[in-house]
Design an enzyme around this catalytic site. Structure first.
Site, mmCIF file in Angstrom:
data_model
loop_
_atom_site.group_PDB
_atom_site.id
_atom_site.type_symbol
_atom_site.label_atom_id
_atom_site.label_comp_id
_atom_site.label_asym_id
_atom_site.label_seq_id
_atom_site.Cartn_x
_atom_site.Cartn_y
_atom_site.Cartn_z
ATOM 1 C CB SER A 145 35.671 34.172 34.037
ATOM 2 O OG SER A 145 36.562 33.654 34.866
ATOM 3 C CE1 TYR A 159 36.109 38.433 37.725
ATOM 4 C CE2 TYR A 159 36.380 36.123 37.832
ATOM 5 C CZ TYR A 159 36.474 37.472 37.360
ATOM 6 O OH TYR A 159 37.662 37.152 36.610
#
Length: 253
Positions: A145, A159
């Site tokens: 990501s 995350y």
């Protein structure tokens, strides 16, 4: 469409929906036989398999919740038993739990810890199981990501950490597996139109403000990301390894 992956066997973890399903279908479009793993969505996984078979390739779905690290070796064993080999591993499976600051008393530690277990330890376990059996000249691609390297808003520390960990791990195994001409890379998308993104959208700051941070002010399409993954899986990317390819509209530049 060119069948440049004909004769190759790919495993896409988390391939029953969203980006994983799009990657599986693009690999099949390019001629690869494809196995997908899934944690719970059996009907969705079988629907994806039927779409893959309709493209003229072999395809199977295997239930394997990578939160349980013991599923890794049996997963690889099943793929190789079915297809005879494994050429391409796409570590796509992951979860997104966001929205709480690290000092928030409401932060659910167990839930956030599971995110590390699935995103990091699960991906590592599958990679370890696959690496000795991957064909020489094979490919490993992690779905990371952009939040792994750029964190433009609060509430995403865990995350972001899981995705940055994968980026570092990929560099290390690129070094380990380079002598076998196995490439290892990370694709780092930004916001995408997936169920997972929709589930966390309400936990993030104003979406328009986030889009304003992007020079190209839109979200990525699943097809754009899947095509990039398939390029890295293909014959023209044999000298690209240890890299992170950002697909996030320029945020953070």
């Amino acid at each position: 469409m060119s069948k440049i992956l004909k004769g190759k066997v790919a495993l896409v973890t988390g391939g029953s929906r969203g980006l994983g399903a799009a990657i599986a279908q693009t690999l099949a479009d390019q001629g690869a036989d494809v196995a997908i793993s899934y944690a719970a969505s059996g009907e969705k996984a079988e629907a994806v398999v039927e779409k893959l078979k309709a493209k003229g390739v072999r395809a199977i779905a295997i239930r394997a919740d990578q939160a349980d690290l013991t599923v890794a070796k049996p997963l690889i064993d099943k793929v190789i038993a079915e297809f005879g080999k494994l050429d391409i591993l796409v570590n796509n499976a992951g979860i997104a739990i966001q929205g709480h600051m690290v000092d928030d008393p409401e932060l659910d530690g167990d839930k956030y810890n599971r995110q590390w277990q699935v995103n990091v330890m699960g991906s590592i376990a599958i990679t370890r199981a696959a690496a000795p059996r991957l064909t020489d000249g094979g490919r490993i691609i992690f779905i990371g990501s952009r939040l792994g390297s750029v964190v433009p808003f609060p509430g995403v520390a865990d995350y972001a950490g899981t995705k940055w960990a994968l980026a570092g791990y990929a560099k290390g195994i690129a070094r380990d597996l380079g002598p076998r001409n196995i490439t290892v890379n990370v694709v780092q998308p930004g916001i995408m139109p997936t169920d997972m993104a929709a589930e966390v959208a309400g936990e993030l700051p104003n979406r328009d403000a986030i889009l304003d941070m992007h020079p190209i002010r839109r979200i990525a399409t699943l097809e754009e990301v899947a095509e990039t993954v398939c390029f890295l899986a293909g014959p023209h990317a044999g000298y690209i390894t240890g890299e992170a390819v950002n697909m996030a509209g320029g945020i953070g530049i």
